[in-house]
Design a protein around this motif. Structure first.
Motif: not given
Ligand code: ASP
Ligand code: MG
Length: 810
Positions: A48-51, A54-56, A137-139, A212-214, A226-232
């Motif tokens: 899972h992602s950060a809340l 939070v990454s922003n 964030g993810e941790l 995710g993400f890390i 990369g941003r949004g990388g939890s899907d990846t």
């Molecule tokens: N937390 C990360 C981001 O906002 C990864 C993700 O949410 O997919 O980019």
């Protein structure tokens, strides 16, 4: 189904996004989903992602901390405040989940302080340091997630939840061609099956939960995908451990045929092929990260996109056993912020190496090209501003480089609208009518992929949404194919039914409420129009609530029934008349009306009509230069308004759009200063500018946009008294439309009002006042049945209801 890699393998990877994990109430749903998979015989790996947000926030903190060099106290205070807010967000969620947040998260809070202090003292953040900060964030979120799941009745005692550090599990690969920065912040991993990882995770019995993400690089640095990388991340894990399936849980119920924020009637796509999904996600539908598709595609892992807000909805299944089916457009996507580069070179034809030289320049600047089309003398291509770092500097460098070999034109703020679906080429003939919107706007480029999965149009960004709506209405809305599920609207409605207390019911239409009264009236007539004056009064009250509008004229051509006019009169509005007879009617009904309340706006009127109107002392709008040039004496000593054409055509149908180059209404913007000079020469004074671009407009920003365009163009009248922004205020016909937001309309005019407080703003709505107030009742006459159709005939016809024939009304 047996997994080809490992017969005992029964992993399912479940990925939850930032909005899903940010709220305590969604965690109950997450627990139920995880438990359901266990019951079905799967082993869940949760990623899972950060809340959300939070990454922003962390990324902004890194940026701020670099500026907050010692001695700069204001910055310090700012950074500290942001850190505090971030901590609070986590502590609040922890306490809602019944967890001791301070204890669980202290190590991460400490690490954040240390990292930010380092950045502050050095005044810069190396990419690896930035990655470490964002990883927090993810941790933090997964620490809360794992602890809460473990405490939940569904898992306590029975099922261990193993929190794993993704940096120990995912290794990124070296990409020597990439910059050092993107190697760290936009790292990639291999996605082949990995026996070792699969074994390692298999020894952990229960649920594995990770971030995710890390990931970690070969030399041991923290990296981000990369941003949004939890899907990846989730897709990598699924491929590496040979999962049976991947489920991406987000806050929308799946992939839709268009962005549902734009098209309420967008339909859920039940199934997609990987290649279609790849096209869609690369073309700007941000529901699944484009990098997440190759890993699952290569290993044929079925992937599901679903919503934690509506877990009962099946969502979208992406797989390779989805049939191609008949040619059809499945989705229409929009990618904003594209930059178009057009290159002209006369010597290009048959010349070897021209494109190689061009692309070398893009490569050297690190810019990636998206679409391209070439002809003998021109190469047109687009850059995606979302992935390319496109500041003015980069574009200037690009231009300078390219100008050495050809002529260059760069157009900012274009958008790519893409049709995605199988065998698109076979549908070209159906696309024609939708392109009618582009009669007057350029399509810069059309590009079709050889795979025949996508057809893209590059257009001005300001026109893109309109094109999407139009294309969707023509190509998707009618399509009843089984791949389409419910519309976004219908799904919202389901939500409403599930949580009725949260939503106000839509008001009943008055003709439903007053049905028995209406039937009684109908019994006395063969057919009859009935108007409910309380609906008229309500519309008038809404209009009068516009605080930034000084005068409103009712466009009486929309309905000139004496009683309707009386309600308008009593409400204090003025009247907009287009013929001398309309003016006569007003003075007959209201002999004492002040001439200030009567506005005469004829189109191509004969001389005598201007003369009569001016003699009556009412306000007169002149809509072309002919009268000023040929009958200047008519206007001598008079105050007039000029109708200009702001060059924007708007409206719900071609027949009611009046602005634009082909229009017969109004003076073109570029001629307006000349027209003012002509009027002045005739001895008239131009006191106002009028403009009306069409009717049935539901976009609240339309009128302020017109206002800005006019004020910018009309610079010879610094003391303009009246700015008449016309009518066209729409009412909802198609239930999928959103009503015009009157409050928003008012707000958008506030800026103009503030800048020109002495200038009056006028509007001239017509249908807005009456359209929803009337019904036409008729009696049923003979019924005729053929084998296929049953005709129910009524006592009225096109003679009393012509409009739908004229403008394809809903
Ligand atoms: N937390 C990360 C981001 O906002 C990864 C993700 O949410 O997919 O980019
Ligand atoms: Mg995402």
């Amino acid at each position: 189904m047996n997994n080809p890699i490992n017969n005992d393998n029964n992993w399912v990877v479940l990925k939850f996004g930032g909005t899903s994990v940010a709220k305590a109430e969604h965690w109950q749903t997450i627990a139920e989903i995880v438990a359901a998979r266990i019951n079905e015989g799967f082993r869940p790996l949760v990623v899972h992602s950060a809340l959300s947000g939070v990454s922003n926030a962390l990324s902004a903190l890194v940026a701020k901390a670099t500026e907050a060099t010692t001695g700069n106290e204001a910055f310090d205070v700012d950074v500290d405040g942001d850190v505090e807010a971030l901590k609070q967000q986590h502590l609040t969620l922890a306490s809602e989940l019944g967890l001791d947040g301070a204890k669980l998260l202290q190590p991460f809070f400490d690490e954040l302080s240390v990292l930010l202090a380092d950045i502050r003292s050095s005044g810069s953040a190396a990419p690896v340091v930035e990655a470490r900060v964002l990883a927090l964030g993810e941790l933090m979120s997964t620490t809360l997630g794992a602890n809460w799941l473990q405490s939940h009745d569904l898992f306590a005692d029975k099922t261990p939840i193993h929190w794993q550090d993704a940096r120990q599990l995912l290794k990124s690969v070296n990409q020597p061609k990439k910059s050092a920065r993107s190697q760290v912040l936009s790292a990639v991993c291999a996605h082949e099956f990995e026996q070792e990882l699969s074994d390692q995770l298999s020894t952990l019995h229960g649920v594995v939960l990770t971030q995710g993400f890390i990931a970690r690089s070969e030399n041991g640095d923290d990296v981000l995908l990369g941003r949004g990388g939890s899907d990846t991340s989730a897709a990598y894990f699924a491929a590496k451990i040979g999962a049976q399936k991947l489920e991406i849980w987000t806050d929308v119920a799946g992939v839709f045929s268009a962005d549902p924020r734009l098209v309420r009637g967008a339909k859920l796509l039940k199934e997609l092929r990987y290649d279609e999904m790849q096209e869609l996600s690369s073309m700007g539908a941000s529901i699944l990260h484009p990098r997440a598709i190759p890993p699952v595609r290569k290993s044929s892992i079925p992937t599901f996109i679903r919503s934690t807000l509506q877990p009962q909805v099946e969502g979208t299944r992406v797989a390779d056993d989805v049939a191609f089916g008949a040619p059809q457009v499945k989705a229409i996507s929009i990618q904003r912020g594209t930059v178009l580069v057009s290159l002209e070179s006369f010597g290009m034809w048959h010349e070897v190496g021209f494109l190689a030289d061009v692309f070398a320049i893009f490569r050297d600047l690190g810019l990636s090209v998206d679409l391209i089309s070439t002809s003998e003398a021109n190469v047109t291509l687009t850059l995606d501003a979302n992935i390319n770092a496109l500041n003015e500097g980069a574009l200037t460098q690009l231009r300078q480089g390219l100008e050495k070999i050809c002529r260059v034109k760069i157009i900012n703020s274009t958008a790519v609208v893409s049709l995605v679906g199988a065998k698109i080429r076979a549908l070209l003939y159906e696309i024609g009518p939708a392109l009618e919107v582009f009669e007057e706007y350029p399509i810069y480029m059309v590009s079709q992929s050889a795979s025949d999965l996508n057809l893209s149009f590059v257009v001005d960004e300001s026109q893109a949404e309109q094109l999407v709506k139009k294309l969707h209405a023509n190509l998707v809305s009618q399509n009843q194919n089984a791949i389409f599920g419910p519309t976004f609207e219908a799904l919202q409605q389901m939500n409403v039914e599930a949580h009725p207390q949260q939503v106000k019911p839509a008001p009943q239409k008055w003709w439903v409420e007053k049905r028995s009264e209406l039937l009684k009236m109908a019994s006395e007539e063969q057919s009859v129009y009935v108007y409910d004056t309380s609906v008229i009064d309500a519309a008038l009250a809404r209009l009068k609530s516009l605080s930034n509008v000084d005068r409103i004229f009712y466009a009486m051509k929309s309905n000139n029934h004496a009683e309707v006019l009386s309600h308008v009169y009593d409400a204090g509005l003025g009247f907009e008349c287009v013929s001398p007879n309309e003016v006569d009617a007003i003075f007959k009904l209201f002999p004492n009306i002040s001439t200030e309340r009567v506005l005469f706006t004829p189109n191509f009127a004969p001389r005598v009509e201007y003369e009569q109107a001016l003699a009556r002392n009412i306000q007169v709008t002149v809509d072309n230069v002919f009268p000023l040039k040929n009958w200047p004496e008519v206007f001598a000593g008079k105050e007039i308004l000029l109708r200009v054409d702001p060059g924007m055509r708007k409206g719900h149908h071609r027949h009611v759009r009046t602005g634009g180059k082909l229009a017969k209404f109004g003076i073109p913007l570029e001629d307006v200063n000349e027209a003012i000079a002509l009027a002045t020469a005739s001895g008239a004074e131009v006191v106002g500018i009028h403009s009306h671009v069409g009717s049935g407009i539901l976009d609240a920003e339309n009128w302020s946009r017109i206002g800005h365009v006019i004020l910018e163009a009309v610079d010879s009248l610094p003391n303009l008294k009246y700015l008449n922004l016309g009518g066209g205020l729409g009412v909802v016909e198609n239930p999928n439309d959103q009503p015009l937001d009157i409050i928003a309309l008012d707000e958008t005019l506030a800026e103009i009002k503030a800048a020109r407080p002495e200038m009056e703003i006028w509007l001239e709505p017509g249908r807005y006042v009456v359209a929803e107030a009337g019904v036409l009742l008729g009696r049923v006459t003979p019924i005729k049945s053929t084998d296929e159709i049953r005709y129910v005939c009524i006592t009225t016809g096109m003679n009393s209801l012509l409009r739908h024939e004229l403008s394809d009304s809903y």
